[in-house]
Design a protein around this motif. Structure first.
Motif, PDB file in Angstrom:
ATOM      1  N   SER A  81       0.546  -1.259   0.144  1.00  0.00           N
ATOM      2  CA  SER A  81      -0.119   0.197   0.206  1.00  0.00           C
ATOM      3  C   SER A  81       0.625   1.487   0.054  1.00  0.00           C
ATOM      4  N   TRP A  82       1.817   0.915   1.135  1.00  0.00           N
ATOM      5  CA  TRP A  82       2.842   2.330   0.511  1.00  0.00           C
ATOM      6  C   TRP A  82       3.472   3.024  -0.087  1.00  0.00           C
ATOM      7  N   GLU A  83       3.896   1.430  -0.832  1.00  0.00           N
ATOM      8  CA  GLU A  83       4.718   1.525  -1.939  1.00  0.00           C
ATOM      9  C   GLU A  83       3.356   1.776  -3.478  1.00  0.00           C
ATOM     10  N   ARG A  84       2.504   1.508  -3.324  1.00  0.00           N
ATOM     11  CA  ARG A  84       1.792   2.657  -4.335  1.00  0.00           C
ATOM     12  C   ARG A  84       1.227   4.085  -4.138  1.00  0.00           C
ATOM     13  N   ARG A  85       0.848   4.478  -2.640  1.00  0.00           N
ATOM     14  CA  ARG A  85       1.012   5.346  -2.341  1.00  0.00           C
ATOM     15  C   ARG A  85       2.201   6.937  -2.781  1.00  0.00           C
ATOM     16  N   PHE A  86       3.725   6.309  -3.068  1.00  0.00           N
ATOM     17  CA  PHE A  86       4.547   6.660  -2.891  1.00  0.00           C
ATOM     18  C   PHE A  86       5.200   6.497  -4.557  1.00  0.00           C
ATOM     19  N   ALA A  87       4.335   6.333  -5.653  1.00  0.00           N
ATOM     20  CA  ALA A  87       4.689   5.774  -6.806  1.00  0.00           C
ATOM     21  C   ALA A  87       3.120   7.125  -6.456  1.00  0.00           C
ATOM     22  N   GLU A  88       1.903   7.284  -6.481  1.00  0.00           N
ATOM     23  CA  GLU A  88       1.330   8.574  -6.892  1.00  0.00           C
ATOM     24  C   GLU A  88       2.058   9.273  -6.131  1.00  0.00           C
ATOM     25  N   LEU A  89       2.259   9.863  -5.101  1.00  0.00           N
ATOM     26  CA  LEU A  89       3.070  10.875  -4.772  1.00  0.00           C
ATOM     27  C   LEU A  89       3.502  11.541  -5.621  1.00  0.00           C
ATOM     28  N   GLN A  90       5.044  10.823  -5.833  1.00  0.00           N
ATOM     29  CA  GLN A  90       5.631  11.149  -6.907  1.00  0.00           C
ATOM     30  C   GLN A  90       5.441  11.255  -8.224  1.00  0.00           C
ATOM     31  N   ARG A  91       4.813  11.011  -8.734  1.00  0.00           N
ATOM     32  CA  ARG A  91       3.674  11.182  -9.979  1.00  0.00           C
ATOM     33  C   ARG A  91       3.588  12.845  -9.896  1.00  0.00           C
ATOM     34  N   LYS A  92       2.481  12.788  -8.389  1.00  0.00           N
ATOM     35  CA  LYS A  92       2.054  14.045  -8.585  1.00  0.00           C
ATOM     36  C   LYS A  92       3.243  15.680  -8.679  1.00  0.00           C
ATOM     37  N   GLN A  93       3.968  15.127  -7.455  1.00  0.00           N
ATOM     38  CA  GLN A  93       5.595  16.141  -7.114  1.00  0.00           C
ATOM     39  C   GLN A  93       5.849  16.291  -9.236  1.00  0.00           C
ATOM     40  N   GLU A  94       6.568  15.510  -9.668  1.00  0.00           N
ATOM     41  CA  GLU A  94       6.769  15.279 -11.346  1.00  0.00           C
ATOM     42  C   GLU A  94       5.927  16.839 -12.450  1.00  0.00           C
ATOM     43  N   GLU A  95       4.697  15.908 -12.223  1.00  0.00           N
ATOM     44  CA  GLU A  95       3.612  17.069 -12.350  1.00  0.00           C
ATOM     45  C   GLU A  95       2.895  18.378 -11.231  1.00  0.00           C
ATOM     46  N   LEU A  96       3.868  18.513 -10.284  1.00  0.00           N
ATOM     47  CA  LEU A  96       4.333  19.708 -10.140  1.00  0.00           C
ATOM     48  C   LEU A  96       5.203  20.657 -10.614  1.00  0.00           C
ATOM     49  N   ARG A  97       6.058  19.997 -10.428  1.00  0.00           N
ATOM     50  CA  ARG A  97       7.801  20.851 -11.005  1.00  0.00           C
ATOM     51  C   ARG A  97       6.990  21.054 -12.785  1.00  0.00           C
ATOM     52  N   HIS A  98       6.177  20.716 -13.044  1.00  0.00           N
ATOM     53  CA  HIS A  98       6.543  20.546 -14.534  1.00  0.00           C
ATOM     54  C   HIS A  98       5.667  21.903 -14.842  1.00  0.00           C
ATOM     55  N   GLN A  99       4.549  22.076 -13.623  1.00  0.00           N
ATOM     56  CA  GLN A  99       3.476  23.152 -13.399  1.00  0.00           C
ATOM     57  C   GLN A  99       4.505  24.656 -13.456  1.00  0.00           C
ATOM     58  N   VAL A 100       4.929  23.768 -12.671  1.00  0.00           N
ATOM     59  CA  VAL A 100       5.987  25.525 -12.196  1.00  0.00           C
ATOM     60  C   VAL A 100       7.081  25.701 -13.155  1.00  0.00           C
ATOM     61  N   ARG A 101       7.597  25.143 -13.794  1.00  0.00           N
ATOM     62  CA  ARG A 101       8.822  25.145 -14.672  1.00  0.00           C
ATOM     63  C   ARG A 101       7.474  26.038 -15.711  1.00  0.00           C
ATOM     64  N   SER A 102       6.412  25.099 -16.125  1.00  0.00           N
ATOM     65  CA  SER A 102       6.078  25.673 -17.887  1.00  0.00           C
ATOM     66  C   SER A 102       4.940  27.903 -16.693  1.00  0.00           C
ATOM     67  N   TRP A 103       5.175  27.613 -16.224  1.00  0.00           N
ATOM     68  CA  TRP A 103       4.460  29.075 -15.434  1.00  0.00           C
ATOM     69  C   TRP A 103       5.635  29.638 -15.253  1.00  0.00           C
ATOM     70  N   ARG A 104       7.019  29.565 -14.499  1.00  0.00           N
ATOM     71  CA  ARG A 104       7.647  30.536 -14.565  1.00  0.00           C
ATOM     72  C   ARG A 104       8.521  30.887 -16.390  1.00  0.00           C
ATOM     73  N   THR A 105       8.006  30.011 -17.183  1.00  0.00           N
ATOM     74  CA  THR A 105       8.813  30.085 -18.665  1.00  0.00           C
ATOM     75  C   THR A 105       7.437  30.628 -19.441  1.00  0.00           C
ATOM     76  N   PHE A 106       6.368  31.081 -18.086  1.00  0.00           N
ATOM     77  CA  PHE A 106       5.230  31.282 -19.241  1.00  0.00           C
ATOM     78  C   PHE A 106       5.207  33.081 -19.023  1.00  0.00           C
ATOM     79  N   TYR A 107       5.213  33.462 -17.375  1.00  0.00           N
ATOM     80  CA  TYR A 107       4.911  34.594 -16.965  1.00  0.00           C
ATOM     81  C   TYR A 107       6.036  34.895 -16.889  1.00  0.00           C
ATOM     82  N   GLY A 108       7.871  34.526 -17.355  1.00  0.00           N
ATOM     83  CA  GLY A 108       8.658  35.191 -17.310  1.00  0.00           C
ATOM     84  C   GLY A 108       9.370  35.651 -16.159  1.00  0.00           C
ATOM     85  N   PRO A 109       8.995  37.057 -14.972  1.00  0.00           N
ATOM     86  CA  PRO A 109       9.906  36.901 -14.149  1.00  0.00           C
ATOM     87  C   PRO A 109       9.972  36.359 -13.411  1.00  0.00           C
ATOM     88  N   GLN A 110      11.172  36.631 -12.311  1.00  0.00           N
ATOM     89  CA  GLN A 110      11.627  35.217 -10.876  1.00  0.00           C
ATOM     90  C   GLN A 110      11.904  36.297 -10.266  1.00  0.00           C
TER      91      GLN A 110
END
Length: 196
Positions: A81-110
């Motif tokens: 059960s914990w391995e399944r949850r860990f894999a799901e959290l890793q997937r969500k974390q990667e999605e959030l990183r991708h969103q942050v990267r796209s937000w930074r490139t879209f809005y520009g100023p850092q």
């Protein structure tokens, strides 16, 4: 009050005894039978589970051995059960990183900063300001200087969203920049923060 406390203690004691008895008398075969059958359970784990089942069926286990078997089964279930949850959290974390990267490139100023003087600002900086209506808004600097008849330094800001269409980039009939409904003037002390 003492009768209520006594009744509560007796109730919880009986519940605890029932839960303990249920835990100790659970058949290891049934506990293993209802394990989640998913792909991430390795062959070694399934082989170990089969060995545990055959061992439980072919010989009589002592009470301690039953408890150990039950705990092992529970640990295997929890681990899966914990391995399944860990894999799901890793997937969500990667999605959030991708969103942050796209937000930074879209809005520009850092870099966010709080300007201490007007010399820290340039036309084109994004800013967060407090409008005369009291609303906080975000926009881009289009004018930086003194307005006709005003002593304070003012910022001409092109707003992201219109402030009830009251501002158009002009002051006392003189146009400083063209943005109908989106151009507001605020004094420098109404500036909250800026982005480069």
């Amino acid at each position: 009050m003492t009768a209520y406390i006594l009744w509560t203690v007796i109730t919880w004691t009986v519940k605890g005894i029932l839960c303990t008895c249920r835990f100790l008398w659970i058949c290891p075969y049934n506990a293993i039978k209802f394990l989640p059958r998913e792909q991430h359970i390795t062959e070694d784990t399934s082989r170990q589970l089969k060995q545990l089942v055959t061992a439980a069926l072919h010989k009589r286990l002592t009470k301690t051995e039953r408890e150990i078997l039950s705990l092992k089964t529970r640990i295997v279930c929890e681990r899966a059960s914990w391995e399944r949850r860990f894999a799901e959290l890793q997937r969500k974390q990667e999605e959030l990183r991708h969103q942050v990267r796209s937000w930074r490139t879209f809005y520009g100023p850092q870099r966010v900063f709080v300007p201490h003087s007007p010399m820290d600002l340039q036309i084109g900086h994004r800013v967060r300001i407090m409008l005369p209506s009291g609303r906080i808004s975000t926009g881009t600097i289009r004018f930086l200087g003194h307005l006709q008849g005003e002593a304070d330094l003012h910022l001409g800001v092109e707003l992201q969203t219109p402030d009830h269409g009251l501002h158009d980039g002009s002051h006392r009939g003189r146009s400083y920049f063209e943005k109908p409904g989106y151009g507001a003037f605020v004094p420098f002390h109404k500036l909250l923060m800026a982005w480069e």
